[in-house]
Design a protein around this motif. Structure first.
Motif, mmCIF file in Angstrom:
data_model
loop_
_atom_site.group_PDB
_atom_site.id
_atom_site.type_symbol
_atom_site.label_atom_id
_atom_site.label_comp_id
_atom_site.label_asym_id
_atom_site.label_seq_id
_atom_site.Cartn_x
_atom_site.Cartn_y
_atom_site.Cartn_z
ATOM 1 N N ASP A 108 105.282 -12.942 1.064
ATOM 2 C CA ASP A 108 103.331 -13.252 1.571
ATOM 3 C C ASP A 108 103.211 -13.435 3.070
ATOM 4 N N GLU A 155 100.180 -13.917 -7.157
ATOM 5 C CA GLU A 155 101.081 -15.359 -6.397
ATOM 6 C C GLU A 155 102.405 -15.672 -7.174
ATOM 7 N N LYS A 156 102.083 -15.304 -8.991
ATOM 8 C CA LYS A 156 103.296 -15.755 -10.100
ATOM 9 C C LYS A 156 104.075 -14.826 -10.164
ATOM 10 N N ARG A 173 108.889 -10.667 -2.970
ATOM 11 C CA ARG A 173 108.086 -11.047 -2.666
ATOM 12 C C ARG A 173 107.353 -11.319 -1.843
ATOM 13 N N PRO A 187 93.923 -10.764 -0.756
ATOM 14 C CA PRO A 187 93.084 -11.924 -1.027
ATOM 15 C C PRO A 187 91.507 -11.434 -2.240
ATOM 16 N N PHE A 238 95.255 -11.020 -6.709
ATOM 17 C CA PHE A 238 95.930 -11.609 -6.231
ATOM 18 C C PHE A 238 96.482 -13.268 -6.682
ATOM 19 N N ALA A 239 95.714 -13.813 -7.790
ATOM 20 C CA ALA A 239 96.001 -14.298 -8.259
ATOM 21 C C ALA A 239 98.097 -14.179 -9.197
ATOM 22 N N ILE A 269 99.426 -11.019 0.770
ATOM 23 C CA ILE A 269 101.068 -10.638 0.014
ATOM 24 C C ILE A 269 101.918 -9.197 -0.466
#
Length: 591
Positions: free
Chosen positions: A30, A62-63, A28, A52, A58-59, A35
């Motif tokens: 960024d 991020e995880k 992953r 984004p 997108f959220a 991402i």
């Protein structure tokens, strides 16, 4: 989200399509608000882009962390100029993620999946993660392709896939067996089969004519890089074919497997070499023909020499004196020569004499450099140079002892020097080795044993030697060798009961033991057994050669260590006292 294709299969032909893929997060990254996810499955990697502008997606991105299992639906689009990866099928495209679903999270793995510097212990302890590595995925997919190729070939040639029992009868004449205690029959045991040998012969007697099985076999042996306590064979048997016909049919199988699996065209036909020639020239019954070096026979030359070491070996009933010429070996240092001497001691050699050929035109103390030159006459030295073909700048190694020790030592040295000093030629060098001895003498037991197994048929007329000269009786046995690895071995079998009885007799197996251990075979032979023969190929070794790895553990999903342990599931392991009581077993304290 239902998967529409594998990650590694999506290419530019899918541009503009919406796809759903599933797999593991390999990386992953960024990059300034965008991402990138490298998503991995068994077919390869696929780049996922998370914008984004799609806030929910997108959220979720991020995880994500390495080895999370996810499903992604998105649009296949071309990569930007300068970001194309020509090494990947997917290297010209990427998937713009519309939706991401986390199917399962993952702890931080103990190593990166693309890390190549991992200890084997760590790999085997975490074998599930190790099997996710692209190299291991490639190896096991290669194994699958090879097995399917074999099945197709054998099916097309009329072979029938038949399973044989795993709980078998103990016949301790061969390799050490794994024993399985019977709970129902107090004090009695099954044995796990070392091969389906007798069952496949019985199937020929039952009229199935052509049998095969890709089967597990078991041997409780000391382990090496090319051995496991459980291993897999392509086991084959056929009726009404002679030795040449069986070899031709099985050569076709090997050739087809390599062509369909690797796109490699093996030599046609395979060269044929007798066992005696292989031992004479290479010191091995599985010579690597990519190494051009050969041994030189000197035994006859040493009977009258003053050098006692050579003369004593030459005068032994089973003695041998042989040489190995190493082109350019004159540059070897004394330290390197000593290291080779230590190496051959593994095979029982008490030493390794040598001569540096400084000037081949002067085969004497002026042209040759060695502590042994002064003990050899000018005529003997000249003949050594002539026979070995040594040139100025070469080095000649010598071994003198019983033939087996000389063969093992110089055969292994030939292979080692060939690989270490750049003599190995590229390519694939298959070989049939034929005309094996029927018997070999066991110095410890002071008796003859079967060279292959006691069901191998002798060469026509050689059964007459069983009592008079068993050491020179030859068998209708054959091995197929590839690049120095024995990948298969077989023979024509005994189909006449009187010949089988003579072989048992030659091996010191009395009538009572014959009935006790092999009565079912002897009975079946009396009811019209057809002429038959077969072969077994080591799947693990063959795929290891195809994959270009040095040990078979790298082509087995869940292998054992060299101590016979499975570090993933921690076996072998203790069992309860209740289990032991049910099996009528008591564990004795070790001495």
């Amino acid at each position: 989200m239902r998967r529409t294709d594998y990650c590694g299969r999506i290419d530019r032909t899918r541009l503009g399509q919406v796809v759903t893929v599933c797999g593991w997060v390999h990386r992953r990254r960024d990059h300034g608000g965008v991402i990138f996810i490298d998503l991995r499955d068994r077919e390869g990697l696929l780049q996922i882009v998370c914008d984004p502008d799609r806030a929910v997606t997108f959220a979720t991105a991020e995880k994500l962390r390495n080895e999370f299992v996810i499903a992604v639906t998105g649009l296949v689009r071309p990569r930007r100029e300068g970001t194309i990866n020509t090494n990947l099928i997917t290297g010209e495209i990427e998937v713009l993620a519309h939706e991401i679903e986390i199917l399962n999270a993952s702890l931080t793995p103990p190593f990166l999946i693309d890390d190549e510097n991992i200890s084997e212990t760590v790999r085997l302890e975490h074998r599930v993660l190790d099997l996710r590595r692209p190299a291991m995925q490639k190896n096991l997919m290669l194994r699958h392709k090879a097995s399917m190729s074999a099945r197709r070939y054998l099916d097309a040639h009329g072979f029938v896939d038949i399973e044989t029992p795993v709980l078998y009868k103990s016949t301790p004449e061969g390799a050490r067996e794994f024993l399985v205690p019977s709970r129902v029959h107090h004090g009695q045991f099954y044995a796990l089969p070392q091969s389906p040998q007798l069952f496949k012969q019985l199937l020929m007697m039952a009229g199935f004519d052509r049998y095969y099985q890709i089967v597990k076999c078991f041997r409780d042996e000391d382990l090496r890089a090319d051995r496991q306590p459980e291993f897999t064979q392509i086991d084959v048997e056929t009726s009404f074919l002679d030795e040449l016909e069986i070899r031709e049919l099985m050569e076709g199988l090997v050739r087809t497997m390599f062509q369909e699996t690797l796109g490699v065209e093996l030599e046609k036909p395979f060269p044929i070499m007798t066992y005696s020639d292989a031992m004479r020239d290479y010191g091995s019954d599985k010579p690597d023909l990519r190494v051009p070096l050969k041994l030189t026979e000197l035994t006859d030359l040493m009977h009258g020499t003053e050098f006692k070491v050579f003369r004593a070996a030459a005068d032994l009933p089973e003695g041998r004196v042989a040489a190995l010429n190493v082109p350019g070996g004159g540059t070897l240092t004394r330290k390197e020569i000593d290291e080779y001497t230590t190496f051959v001691s593994i095979y029982g050699a008490k030493g390794l004499a040598y001569v540096k050929v400084n000037d081949a035109s002067n085969p004497n103390e002026q042209g040759l450099q060695s502590p042994i030159v002064k003990f050899l006459s000018a005529d003997v030295l000249a003949e050594i140079i002539a026979r070995t073909g040594a040139k100025s700048g070469d080095l000649i190694f010598f071994a003198a002892d019983r033939a087996k020790i000389v063969d093992d030592a110089l055969g292994a040295l030939r292979a080692k020097i060939g690989h270490e000093r750049g003599f190995v030629r590229a390519g694939w060098r298959p070989l049939w080795v034929v005309d094996f001895p029927m018997f070999e003498y066991d110095d410890q037991k002071k008796m003859w044993g079967a060279r292959h197994h006691p069901f191998t048929a002798p060469k026509d007329g050689h059964e007459q030697m069983f009592t008079t000269d068993p050491g020179h009786a030859l068998a209708k046995a054959y091995d197929v060798v590839l690049n120095g690895w024995e990948i298969g071995g077989g023979s024509v079998r005994i189909h006449r009961p009187e010949v089988q009885a003579e072989v048992f007799k030659a091996l010191g197996i009395g009538e009572e033991d014959q009935r006790k251990k092999f009565g079912f075979l002897l009975d079946a032979l009396q009811y019209g057994a057809p002429p038959h023969g077969g072969i077994a190929f080591g799947v693990d070794r063959m795929v290891a050669i195809m994959a270009g790895v040095d040990q078979i553990r790298d082509v087995i999903a869940f292998p054992k260590t060299q101590r016979g342990q499975d570090l993933l599931i921690d076996t072998p392991s203790a069992v309860t006292e209740q289990q032991l009581r049910e099996l009528h077993i008591r564990i004795r304290a070790s001495d």
